[in-house]
Design a protein around this motif. Structure first.
Motif, PDB file in Angstrom:
ATOM      1  N   ASP A  78       0.842  -1.192   0.000  1.00 13.68           N
ATOM      2  CA  ASP A  78       0.000   0.000   0.000  1.00 13.68           C
ATOM      3  C   ASP A  78       0.879   1.245   0.000  1.00 13.68           C
ATOM      4  O   ASP A  78       2.071   1.187   0.323  1.00 13.68           O
ATOM      5  N   GLN A  79       0.290   2.382  -0.307  1.00 12.41           N
ATOM      6  CA  GLN A  79       1.053   3.617  -0.448  1.00 12.41           C
ATOM      7  C   GLN A  79       1.455   4.241   0.885  1.00 12.41           C
ATOM      8  O   GLN A  79       2.304   5.133   0.914  1.00 12.41           O
ATOM      9  N   ASP A  80       0.864   3.784   1.968  1.00 13.93           N
ATOM     10  CA  ASP A  80       1.042   4.484   3.238  1.00 13.93           C
ATOM     11  C   ASP A  80       1.709   3.670   4.339  1.00 13.93           C
ATOM     12  O   ASP A  80       1.858   4.156   5.459  1.00 13.93           O
ATOM     13  N   ASP A  81       2.119   2.426   4.050  1.00 14.25           N
ATOM     14  CA  ASP A  81       2.816   1.631   5.060  1.00 14.25           C
ATOM     15  C   ASP A  81       4.318   1.850   4.953  1.00 14.25           C
ATOM     16  O   ASP A  81       4.792   2.628   4.129  1.00 14.25           O
ATOM     17  N   VAL A  82       5.085   1.140   5.761  1.00 15.65           N
ATOM     18  CA  VAL A  82       6.545   1.185   5.695  1.00 15.65           C
ATOM     19  C   VAL A  82       7.059  -0.246   5.831  1.00 15.65           C
ATOM     20  O   VAL A  82       6.691  -0.952   6.777  1.00 15.65           O
ATOM     21  N   TRP A  83       7.896  -0.656   4.895  1.00 19.28           N
ATOM     22  CA  TRP A  83       8.499  -1.985   4.971  1.00 19.28           C
ATOM     23  C   TRP A  83       9.658  -1.987   5.959  1.00 19.28           C
ATOM     24  O   TRP A  83      10.482  -1.057   5.958  1.00 19.28           O
ATOM     25  N   LEU A  84       9.737  -3.024   6.764  1.00 26.84           N
ATOM     26  CA  LEU A  84      10.911  -3.210   7.608  1.00 26.84           C
ATOM     27  C   LEU A  84      12.065  -3.707   6.730  1.00 26.84           C
ATOM     28  O   LEU A  84      11.844  -4.359   5.701  1.00 26.84           O
ATOM     29  N   PRO A  85      13.310  -3.421   7.117  1.00 26.64           N
ATOM     30  CA  PRO A  85      14.452  -3.645   6.216  1.00 26.64           C
ATOM     31  C   PRO A  85      14.686  -5.087   5.784  1.00 26.64           C
ATOM     32  O   PRO A  85      15.350  -5.322   4.775  1.00 26.64           O
ATOM     33  N   ASP A  86      14.174  -6.051   6.537  1.00 22.68           N
ATOM     34  CA  ASP A  86      14.442  -7.458   6.205  1.00 22.68           C
ATOM     35  C   ASP A  86      13.241  -8.156   5.577  1.00 22.68           C
ATOM     36  O   ASP A  86      13.192  -9.382   5.515  1.00 22.68           O
ATOM     37  N   LYS A  87      12.288  -7.394   5.073  1.00 20.50           N
ATOM     38  CA  LYS A  87      11.055  -7.993   4.540  1.00 20.50           C
ATOM     39  C   LYS A  87      11.338  -8.956   3.389  1.00 20.50           C
ATOM     40  O   LYS A  87      10.925 -10.122   3.415  1.00 20.50           O
ATOM     41  N   VAL A  88      12.022  -8.500   2.369  1.00 25.06           N
ATOM     42  CA  VAL A  88      12.230  -9.320   1.179  1.00 25.06           C
ATOM     43  C   VAL A  88      13.099 -10.529   1.485  1.00 25.06           C
ATOM     44  O   VAL A  88      12.766 -11.666   1.129  1.00 25.06           O
ATOM     45  N   LYS A  89      14.222 -10.305   2.144  1.00 27.25           N
ATOM     46  CA  LYS A  89      15.131 -11.429   2.399  1.00 27.25           C
ATOM     47  C   LYS A  89      14.545 -12.451   3.363  1.00 27.25           C
ATOM     48  O   LYS A  89      14.957 -13.622   3.355  1.00 27.25           O
ATOM     49  N   ASP A 127       3.667 -21.214  -2.235  1.00 27.52           N
ATOM     50  CA  ASP A 127       3.292 -20.395  -3.391  1.00 27.52           C
ATOM     51  C   ASP A 127       2.812 -19.007  -3.001  1.00 27.52           C
ATOM     52  O   ASP A 127       2.812 -18.099  -3.828  1.00 27.52           O
ATOM     53  N   LEU A 128       2.354 -18.847  -1.785  1.00 25.17           N
ATOM     54  CA  LEU A 128       1.965 -17.541  -1.254  1.00 25.17           C
ATOM     55  C   LEU A 128       2.429 -17.456   0.186  1.00 25.17           C
ATOM     56  O   LEU A 128       2.276 -18.413   0.951  1.00 25.17           O
ATOM     57  N   VAL A 129       3.012 -16.321   0.537  1.00 25.81           N
ATOM     58  CA  VAL A 129       3.493 -16.096   1.899  1.00 25.81           C
ATOM     59  C   VAL A 129       2.880 -14.800   2.420  1.00 25.81           C
ATOM     60  O   VAL A 129       2.874 -13.786   1.723  1.00 25.81           O
ATOM     61  N   CYS A 130       2.332 -14.873   3.629  1.00 25.90           N
ATOM     62  CA  CYS A 130       1.724 -13.698   4.256  1.00 25.90           C
ATOM     63  C   CYS A 130       2.375 -13.498   5.618  1.00 25.90           C
ATOM     64  O   CYS A 130       2.310 -14.383   6.481  1.00 25.90           O
ATOM     65  N   SER A 131       3.004 -12.367   5.807  1.00 24.24           N
ATOM     66  CA  SER A 131       3.714 -12.099   7.057  1.00 24.24           C
ATOM     67  C   SER A 131       2.784 -11.438   8.069  1.00 24.24           C
ATOM     68  O   SER A 131       1.665 -11.044   7.756  1.00 24.24           O
ATOM     69  N   ASN A 132       3.280 -11.303   9.269  1.00 17.88           N
ATOM     70  CA  ASN A 132       2.621 -10.503  10.288  1.00 17.88           C
ATOM     71  C   ASN A 132       3.004  -9.037  10.070  1.00 17.88           C
ATOM     72  O   ASN A 132       3.844  -8.716   9.206  1.00 17.88           O
ATOM     73  N   CYS A 133       2.426  -8.129  10.840  1.00 13.31           N
ATOM     74  CA  CYS A 133       2.774  -6.719  10.732  1.00 13.31           C
ATOM     75  C   CYS A 133       2.527  -6.030  12.065  1.00 13.31           C
ATOM     76  O   CYS A 133       1.763  -6.519  12.904  1.00 13.31           O
ATOM     77  N   ILE A 134       3.185  -4.901  12.255  1.00 11.59           N
ATOM     78  CA  ILE A 134       3.000  -4.083  13.445  1.00 11.59           C
ATOM     79  C   ILE A 134       2.013  -2.973  13.111  1.00 11.59           C
ATOM     80  O   ILE A 134       2.226  -2.193  12.181  1.00 11.59           O
ATOM     81  N   VAL A 135       0.915  -2.922  13.834  1.00 12.56           N
ATOM     82  CA  VAL A 135      -0.121  -1.926  13.586  1.00 12.56           C
ATOM     83  C   VAL A 135       0.272  -0.612  14.257  1.00 12.56           C
ATOM     84  O   VAL A 135       0.604  -0.575  15.444  1.00 12.56           O
TER      85      VAL A 135
END
Length: 241
Positions: A91-102, A112-120
């Protein structure tokens, strides 16, 4: 040279996102390689969104300007434009943590699909470490479970082209693209939820999606929408197989 590497497509939709867009793009680009892409589909912004995107002058950013006036159609268009082997939604308004992709990529050796947790967080990223998934993420999968109460959060998802090919085109009258893609992955592939939070999930008064909020749909509309999802699954996996 001669070594095959996974190409990543990050698909983002924008609409009047000037408040938080710069911060989000800056959190994504350092995690991408030179051959990856950030596909941004703007849906007729009237603020400085376009100038913010163009100010990066990064060849990995592919900007498309639309006038759907529809968040779901705009996301579908972005997915059609994605060229990568693995597609990340954002989304346009969140922020990725630096280790998201790796952190997420190794899971695609199996899933085939991975869904992570997130900090609200609130609008200024203030938080108390409250995460979206409070219980065991291993209990989040299941067609019936997610048809009734969706657990798939689009901004935390990534999936391969196997899932993408079955998810497109979207059914008509779709309300949430993440529910649809999650259900497709339940049938077409193998989904995985992981407990580690990998983004700051920013909540504010102008969010394009209503995730985290109680649905205001009537019982009749809720049932009708679930029938829309079922018809879409039937069409994509039975008629078009």
């Amino acid at each position: 040279p001669g070594v095959w590497r996974i190409m990543i497509s990050v698909c983002m939709t924008t609409y009047n996102g000037e408040l938080y867009l710069d911060e989000q793009i800056k959190s994504i680009l350092p995690q991408l390689n030179p051959d990856d892409e950030l596909v941004i589909c703007d849906d007729g912004s009237t603020d400085s969104t376009i100038s913010i995107i163009e100010s990066f002058k990064d060849m990995r950013i592919h900007l498309h300007r639309n006038h759907f006036r529809n968040h779901i159609l705009n996301f579908e268009y972005a997915l059609h434009k994605a060229k990568g082997d693995i597609i990340f939604l954002c989304d346009q308004d969140d922020v990725w943590l630096p280790d998201k992709v790796k952190t997420m990529l190794p899971y695609f050796d199996i899933y085939d699909l991975v869904c992570s947790n997130c900090i609200v967080t609130d609008q200024v990223l203030k938080h108390d470490n409250n995460t979206f998934f409070h219980d065991d993420p291993n209990h989040k999968t299941g067609i019936i479970k997610n048809l009734w109460h969706n657990q798939y959060l689009g901004c935390c998802m990534a999936f391969n082209r196997k899932v993408l090919s079955k998810a497109l085109p979207f059914p008509k009258n779709l309300i949430t693209h993440d529910t649809w893609i999650g259900l497709v992955s339940e049938i077409a592939g193998k989904p995985k939820f992981i407990s580690k939070p990998l983004i700051y999930f920013r909540r504010h008064n102008a969010n394009a999606s209503c995730t985290c909020l109680k649905s205001n749909l009537s019982i009749t509309k809720m049932i009708s929408y679930r029938l829309t999802l079922l018809r879409g699954l039937f069409t994509n996996f039975i008629i078009n197989r």
